[in-house]
Design a protein around this motif. Sequence first.
Motif, short mmCIF file in Angstrom:
data_model
loop_
_atom_site.label_atom_id
_atom_site.label_comp_id
_atom_site.label_asym_id
_atom_site.label_seq_id
_atom_site.Cartn_x
_atom_site.Cartn_y
_atom_site.Cartn_z
N LEU A 180 0.83 -1.20 0.00
CA LEU A 180 0.00 0.00 0.00
C LEU A 180 0.87 1.26 0.00
CD1 LEU A 180 -3.11 0.40 0.06
CD2 LEU A 180 -2.91 0.74 2.52
N GLN A 181 1.92 1.24 0.83
CA GLN A 181 2.82 2.38 0.91
C GLN A 181 3.49 2.64 -0.44
OE1 GLN A 181 3.29 4.29 3.68
NE2 GLN A 181 4.67 5.65 2.57
N ALA A 182 3.78 1.57 -1.16
CA ALA A 182 4.43 1.70 -2.47
C ALA A 182 3.44 1.95 -3.60
CB ALA A 182 5.23 0.43 -2.76
N ASP A 183 2.16 2.11 -3.28
CA ASP A 183 1.11 2.37 -4.26
C ASP A 183 1.02 1.24 -5.30
OD1 ASP A 183 -1.02 3.84 -5.33
OD2 ASP A 183 0.27 4.95 -6.71
N ASP A 186 -4.03 -2.77 -6.25
CA ASP A 186 -5.09 -2.43 -7.21
C ASP A 186 -6.47 -2.78 -6.71
OD1 ASP A 186 -3.39 -1.67 -9.63
OD2 ASP A 186 -2.61 -3.67 -9.17
N GLU A 187 -6.56 -3.79 -5.85
CA GLU A 187 -7.87 -4.27 -5.41
C GLU A 187 -7.75 -4.88 -4.02
OE1 GLU A 187 -11.08 -7.65 -6.88
OE2 GLU A 187 -9.99 -6.48 -8.38
N VAL A 188 -8.77 -4.68 -3.20
CA VAL A 188 -8.79 -5.25 -1.85
C VAL A 188 -10.12 -5.99 -1.67
CG1 VAL A 188 -8.61 -4.82 0.62
CG2 VAL A 188 -7.37 -3.35 -0.99
N CYS A 189 -10.01 -7.27 -1.33
CA CYS A 189 -11.18 -8.09 -1.04
C CYS A 189 -11.20 -8.33 0.47
CB CYS A 189 -11.12 -9.41 -1.78
SG CYS A 189 -10.94 -9.23 -3.58
N ARG A 214 -7.76 6.42 -1.78
CA ARG A 214 -9.16 6.26 -2.19
C ARG A 214 -9.36 4.99 -3.02
NH1 ARG A 214 -12.19 11.08 -1.57
NH2 ARG A 214 -11.15 12.25 0.11
N PHE A 215 -10.33 4.19 -2.60
CA PHE A 215 -10.78 3.02 -3.34
C PHE A 215 -12.30 3.16 -3.51
CE2 PHE A 215 -6.70 1.67 -2.05
CZ PHE A 215 -6.34 0.53 -2.74
N HIS A 216 -12.84 2.57 -4.57
CA HIS A 216 -14.30 2.58 -4.69
C HIS A 216 -14.84 1.17 -4.53
CE1 HIS A 216 -13.32 1.63 -9.00
NE2 HIS A 216 -14.42 0.92 -8.92
N LEU A 217 -16.07 1.10 -4.06
CA LEU A 217 -16.72 -0.18 -3.80
C LEU A 217 -17.20 -0.76 -5.13
CD1 LEU A 217 -17.70 -2.17 -1.61
CD2 LEU A 217 -19.83 -0.86 -1.51
N ALA A 218 -16.65 -1.94 -5.47
CA ALA A 218 -16.98 -2.56 -6.75
C ALA A 218 -17.98 -3.69 -6.62
CB ALA A 218 -15.70 -3.08 -7.42
N ARG A 231 -15.65 -5.87 -2.10
CA ARG A 231 -14.61 -5.79 -3.15
C ARG A 231 -14.34 -4.32 -3.45
NH1 ARG A 231 -14.92 -8.21 -9.40
NH2 ARG A 231 -12.72 -7.74 -9.93
N TYR A 232 -13.13 -3.87 -3.15
CA TYR A 232 -12.74 -2.48 -3.37
C TYR A 232 -11.68 -2.42 -4.47
CZ TYR A 232 -14.93 -1.32 1.11
OH TYR A 232 -15.82 -1.15 2.15
N VAL A 233 -11.81 -1.43 -5.35
CA VAL A 233 -10.86 -1.24 -6.46
C VAL A 233 -10.27 0.16 -6.34
CG1 VAL A 233 -10.60 -1.15 -8.96
CG2 VAL A 233 -12.10 -2.86 -7.93
N ALA A 234 -8.98 0.28 -6.57
CA ALA A 234 -8.30 1.57 -6.47
C ALA A 234 -8.91 2.58 -7.42
CB ALA A 234 -6.81 1.42 -6.74
N SER A 235 -9.14 3.78 -6.94
CA SER A 235 -9.74 4.84 -7.76
C SER A 235 -8.71 5.46 -8.69
CB SER A 235 -10.33 5.91 -6.86
OG SER A 235 -11.34 5.38 -6.03
#
Length: 235
Positions: A180-183, A186-189, A214-218, A231-235
């Motif tokens: 996460l720190q290194a960006d 892409d996706e967090v379940c 920021r992530f959006h709810l997918a 399921r979250y995907v990077a914005s």
Amino acid sequence: MPTHSELFDAYALHGRDGTRVRMNFVSSADGAVTLGGQSGALGGDTDRELMQVLRAMADVVLVGAGTVRAEGYGGLKVDEGDVEWRRARGLDDQPALAVLSGRLHLDPADSVFTEAVRAPVIVTTDAAAAADGRRFESVATVLACGEDEVDLAAMLDAFARRGWTQVLCEGGPHLFGALLQADLVDEVCITLAPRFVGGEAGRIVQGAAEADRRFHLAGVVTDDEGFVFFRYVAS
């Protein structure tokens, strides 16, 4: 309960071009990442089914050495039905397993090696590989990425050269924090377990500096046991 097929649909990958790092974690409703020292103790039937689905979609499953020790990783494999799914898409029968250990604090006799259906890859530093890498020659491939600390971007590039662009990371929290720190996430379940644990258990992310990422709810899935799967995907 969602079926295996429904979970495949809910977590489908749209194209396999480019590297994609997908995290998979379970957490209690009060934020604990473990119960009795293990994350698996928080899960339920659907959570375990989802883990198999995500593994079936992955080219490589990435896990930190601490999590390997805590969770008792053995012969990671997907079942026969998922093998057929992978073959139909030109994938290897089983996903690769990569264990990240910056100091090679592992034992060739560990079950992650002795029970492996496919020889794992150990990701480590140049220094550790030079000093101790030969100890693992018979059980794993040692992949050196970074002089004194593992370079996560270089690791992903090395994976991509092997054709492993779909990366599923199963932890632990410090590895999640570093990615996460290194960006590089892409996706967090996230599986939210209907349990309140208390105690001293940590969060799913450790070590990353505070920031508004920021992530959006997918997608959201629920089951009859009260678990919620985000399921979250990077914005």
